[in-house]
Design a protein around this motif. Structure first.
Motif, PDB file in Angstrom:
ATOM      1  N   LEU A   1       0.759  -0.896  -0.059  1.00 40.73           N
ATOM      2  CA  LEU A   1      -0.003   0.353  -0.412  1.00 40.73           C
ATOM      3  C   LEU A   1       0.486   0.975  -0.330  1.00 40.73           C
ATOM      4  O   LEU A   1       1.371   0.880   0.579  1.00 40.73           O
ATOM      5  N   THR A   2       0.996   2.233  -1.183  1.00 38.75           N
ATOM      6  CA  THR A   2       1.743   3.666  -0.707  1.00 38.75           C
ATOM      7  C   THR A   2       0.166   4.287  -0.655  1.00 38.75           C
ATOM      8  O   THR A   2      -0.230   4.718  -1.715  1.00 38.75           O
ATOM      9  N   TYR A   3       1.257   5.240   0.125  1.00 38.60           N
ATOM     10  CA  TYR A   3      -0.084   6.602  -0.145  1.00 38.60           C
ATOM     11  C   TYR A   3       0.567   7.589  -0.584  1.00 38.60           C
ATOM     12  O   TYR A   3       1.883   8.326   0.503  1.00 38.60           O
ATOM     13  N   VAL A   4       0.213   8.881  -0.955  1.00 31.87           N
ATOM     14  CA  VAL A   4       0.865  10.275  -1.221  1.00 31.87           C
ATOM     15  C   VAL A   4      -0.226  11.249  -0.528  1.00 31.87           C
ATOM     16  O   VAL A   4      -1.175  11.526  -0.545  1.00 31.87           O
ATOM     17  N   VAL A   5       1.448  11.681   0.105  1.00 35.02           N
ATOM     18  CA  VAL A   5       0.233  12.486   1.081  1.00 35.02           C
ATOM     19  C   VAL A   5       0.513  14.200   1.251  1.00 35.02           C
ATOM     20  O   VAL A   5       1.831  14.098   0.830  1.00 35.02           O
ATOM     21  N   PHE A   6      -0.276  15.217   0.906  1.00 30.40           N
ATOM     22  CA  PHE A   6      -0.078  16.463   1.318  1.00 30.40           C
ATOM     23  C   PHE A   6      -0.255  17.077   2.217  1.00 30.40           C
ATOM     24  O   PHE A   6      -1.211  16.783   2.970  1.00 30.40           O
ATOM     25  N   ARG A   7       1.023  17.710   2.712  1.00 31.40           N
ATOM     26  CA  ARG A   7       0.614  18.307   4.531  1.00 31.40           C
ATOM     27  C   ARG A   7      -0.313  19.737   4.080  1.00 31.40           C
ATOM     28  O   ARG A   7      -0.319  20.773   2.801  1.00 31.40           O
ATOM     29  N   GLY A   8      -1.265  20.253   5.208  1.00 26.02           N
ATOM     30  CA  GLY A   8      -1.992  21.367   4.952  1.00 26.02           C
ATOM     31  C   GLY A   8      -1.459  22.455   5.689  1.00 26.02           C
ATOM     32  O   GLY A   8       0.021  22.678   5.145  1.00 26.02           O
ATOM     33  N   THR A   9      -2.262  23.475   5.743  1.00 25.58           N
ATOM     34  CA  THR A   9      -1.321  25.306   5.815  1.00 25.58           C
ATOM     35  C   THR A   9      -0.626  24.404   7.660  1.00 25.58           C
ATOM     36  O   THR A   9      -1.482  24.152   8.825  1.00 25.58           O
TER      37      THR A   9
ATOM     38  N   SER B   1      -1.849   0.750  -7.927  1.00 28.25           N
ATOM     39  CA  SER B   1      -2.401   1.537  -7.224  1.00 28.25           C
ATOM     40  C   SER B   1      -1.912   2.213  -6.659  1.00 28.25           C
ATOM     41  O   SER B   1      -1.258   2.314  -5.895  1.00 28.25           O
ATOM     42  N   PHE B   2      -2.599   3.312  -5.354  1.00 28.73           N
ATOM     43  CA  PHE B   2      -2.145   3.956  -4.798  1.00 28.73           C
ATOM     44  C   PHE B   2      -3.070   4.955  -4.027  1.00 28.73           C
ATOM     45  O   PHE B   2      -3.998   4.848  -4.867  1.00 28.73           O
TER      46      PHE B   2
ATOM     47  N   GLU C   1      -3.634   8.613 -16.938  1.00 25.54           N
ATOM     48  CA  GLU C   1      -3.139   7.449 -16.600  1.00 25.54           C
ATOM     49  C   GLU C   1      -2.548   7.522 -15.186  1.00 25.54           C
ATOM     50  O   GLU C   1      -2.337   6.102 -14.478  1.00 25.54           O
ATOM     51  N   VAL C   2      -2.482   8.267 -14.794  1.00 22.82           N
ATOM     52  CA  VAL C   2      -2.225   8.186 -13.439  1.00 22.82           C
ATOM     53  C   VAL C   2      -3.326   8.310 -12.293  1.00 22.82           C
ATOM     54  O   VAL C   2      -3.305   7.532 -11.421  1.00 22.82           O
ATOM     55  N   ARG C   3      -4.185   9.389 -12.617  1.00 20.02           N
ATOM     56  CA  ARG C   3      -6.195   9.226 -12.083  1.00 20.02           C
ATOM     57  C   ARG C   3      -6.194   8.263 -11.994  1.00 20.02           C
ATOM     58  O   ARG C   3      -7.316   7.180 -10.864  1.00 20.02           O
ATOM     59  N   ASP C   4      -6.238   6.989 -13.095  1.00 18.86           N
ATOM     60  CA  ASP C   4      -6.849   5.657 -12.928  1.00 18.86           C
ATOM     61  C   ASP C   4      -6.259   4.364 -12.024  1.00 18.86           C
ATOM     62  O   ASP C   4      -6.855   3.590 -11.685  1.00 18.86           O
ATOM     63  N   ARG C   5      -5.737   5.203 -11.389  1.00 15.70           N
ATOM     64  CA  ARG C   5      -4.403   4.629 -10.599  1.00 15.70           C
ATOM     65  C   ARG C   5      -4.473   4.621  -9.026  1.00 15.70           C
ATOM     66  O   ARG C   5      -4.201   4.085  -8.297  1.00 15.70           O
ATOM     67  N   ILE C   6      -5.760   5.819  -9.038  1.00 11.55           N
ATOM     68  CA  ILE C   6      -5.259   6.177  -7.492  1.00 11.55           C
ATOM     69  C   ILE C   6      -7.439   5.294  -6.970  1.00 11.55           C
ATOM     70  O   ILE C   6      -8.149   6.063  -7.680  1.00 11.55           O
ATOM     71  N   ALA C   7      -6.876   5.156  -5.979  1.00 15.25           N
ATOM     72  CA  ALA C   7      -7.854   3.874  -5.676  1.00 15.25           C
ATOM     73  C   ALA C   7      -8.782   5.489  -4.575  1.00 15.25           C
ATOM     74  O   ALA C   7     -10.212   4.896  -4.856  1.00 15.25           O
TER      75      ALA C   7
END
Length: 393
Positions: free
Chosen positions: A119-127, A166-167, A189-195
């Motif tokens: 399992l892989t998670y791309v995480v964006f930091r908040g403010t 997927s991720f 092609e990236v969007r299709d892999r986002i679970a």
């Protein structure tokens, strides 16, 4: 009932196979992304192997993780809970970015977290506490993308090149907004892999922004959660499905993930946002959407000048020292129309409430004294505006 810290103690010994990844796990990772990983986790252009949690704990700059003094105690407990858990203890990190440019009004940070079971998670930091990040939050009310949103799309596409299969994508506050925005605008092609896409109390989007992206395509994959007194998460969120989480605190302080309540391994879900807060959210959204582009720019720039008038660069110092700059603040607010000035005063009160409740360990008496000085300052400011009301546009 407990918090995400209690969740790590009670469920950290479960693997992701024994207990599948859930919304609470996502909030744990989203809060983890606020830790300062500079110089510890490799960036996108660095050809280095991912860094393990154990390597981070043993790093010479380990204490730098807790540079945000507001949450040092909780963040330390979070990191140690992750480190000592079977659930997250095998996590590895790479592609860390932390970009803060005051001149360009950019505050952007993200990292890729590789967990067990692939399992892989791309995480964006908040403010964070930087004022430039807070202004970028306000700029989300514009129809054109803010710098952080523009950074999020190429970042997601580049990060996807380092991931097999997927991720997940997600984040808290502005991080949730960036997760949704980047998913809407990345290559198909990236969007299709986002679970899944996790949005924890992140601001929404103006209708025209949704129309420009693949909103309808990704909406079924979005899992949005907000606290009962949500303001940030309901900003420009006029439709869509979301779950409301109970919190152990009151008001805007509920935006803090450490206040969200967990029971039996899941969030404590309630029926709806508090009626009073829902009314305010609806009124604020209606007001924002009624403004044209120029009016919105005036509002945000003026509010930013109000905060800058205190001559600080972060929100913690703003609440502590703004009283000393009351005349400058009054002048900044006095330059706009009465309706905008009224909204700015409301936001200043909300801002003080949020930040003061999360200031680093202070004696109750000191907080009460600070609150009294704030109320005195607000009274002076409102009196100043009343005197100059005839000069307002």
């Amino acid at each position: 009932m407990g918090t995400i810290l209690d969740y790590l103690k009670e469920y950290g010994h479960y693997s992701l196979t024994e207990q599948p990844f859930n919304d609470v796990d996502s909030l744990v990772i989203s809060q983890f992304s606020y830790l300062k990983l500079d110089g510890i986790v490799p960036g996108p252009l660095e050809k280095c192997t991912p860094v393990s949690i154990q390597e981070i704990a043993a790093h010479a700059d380990y204490d730098h993780l807790y540079a945000d003094e507001r949450h040092r105690k909780d963040n330390t407990a979070l990191f140690l809970g992750i480190l000592n858990s079977r659930r997250f203890g095998g996590m590895r990190l790479w592609n860390y970015v932390n970009q803060i440019e005051l001149e360009k009004e950019i505050q952007f940070s993200a990292v890729v977290c590789g967990l067990s079971e692939g399992l892989t998670y791309v995480v964006f930091r908040g403010t964070d506490e930087n004022i430039v990040g807070w202004k970028e939050d306000l700029n989300l009310a514009f129809s054109e993308p803010v710098p952080g949103q523009m950074c999020s799309v190429p970042y997601l596409e580049q990060a996807a090149e380092t991931i097999r299969g997927s991720f997940y994508v997600g984040g808290h506050s502005k991080g949730g907004n960036l997760a949704v925005y980047s998913s809407m605008h990345c290559a198909p092609e990236v969007r299709d892999r986002i679970a899944r896409i996790y949005d924890h109390d992140g601001p929404g989007f103006r209708p025209e922004v949704k129309r420009q992206g693949a909103w309808q395509e990704i909406e079924p994959r979005i899992r949005k959660t907000v606290p009962r007194s949500s303001l940030v998460g309901m900003l420009l969120y006029t439709d869509g499905v979301y779950q409301v989480v109970e919190s152990k605190t009151l008001g805007l302080a509920q935006h803090n993930p450490y206040t969200w309540l967990v029971k039996d391994g899941s969030f404590c879900i309630v029926d709806q946002i508090r009626a009073g807060r829902r009314f305010v959210d609806q009124a604020l959204n209606k007001w924002i959407l009624s403004l044209d582009q120029e009016q919105m720019h005036v509002f945000v720039d003026t509010l930013y000048r109000v905060v800058q008038a205190s001559e600080t660069d972060n929100l913690i110092d703003f609440t502590a020292h703004w009283f000393q700059s009351i005349q400058k603040i009054g002048k900044a607010v006095g330059e706009v129309d009465e309706e905008t000035a009224d909204v700015i005063l409301r936001i200043m009160r909300a801002l003080f409430e949020t930040v003061s409740l999360h200031a680093k360990d202070e004696a109750k008496g000191k907080r009460e004294a600070q609150k009294e000085r704030f109320e005195q300052g607000m009274a002076q400011l409102e009196h100043h505006l009343g005197k100059s009301g005839g000069d307002k546009k």
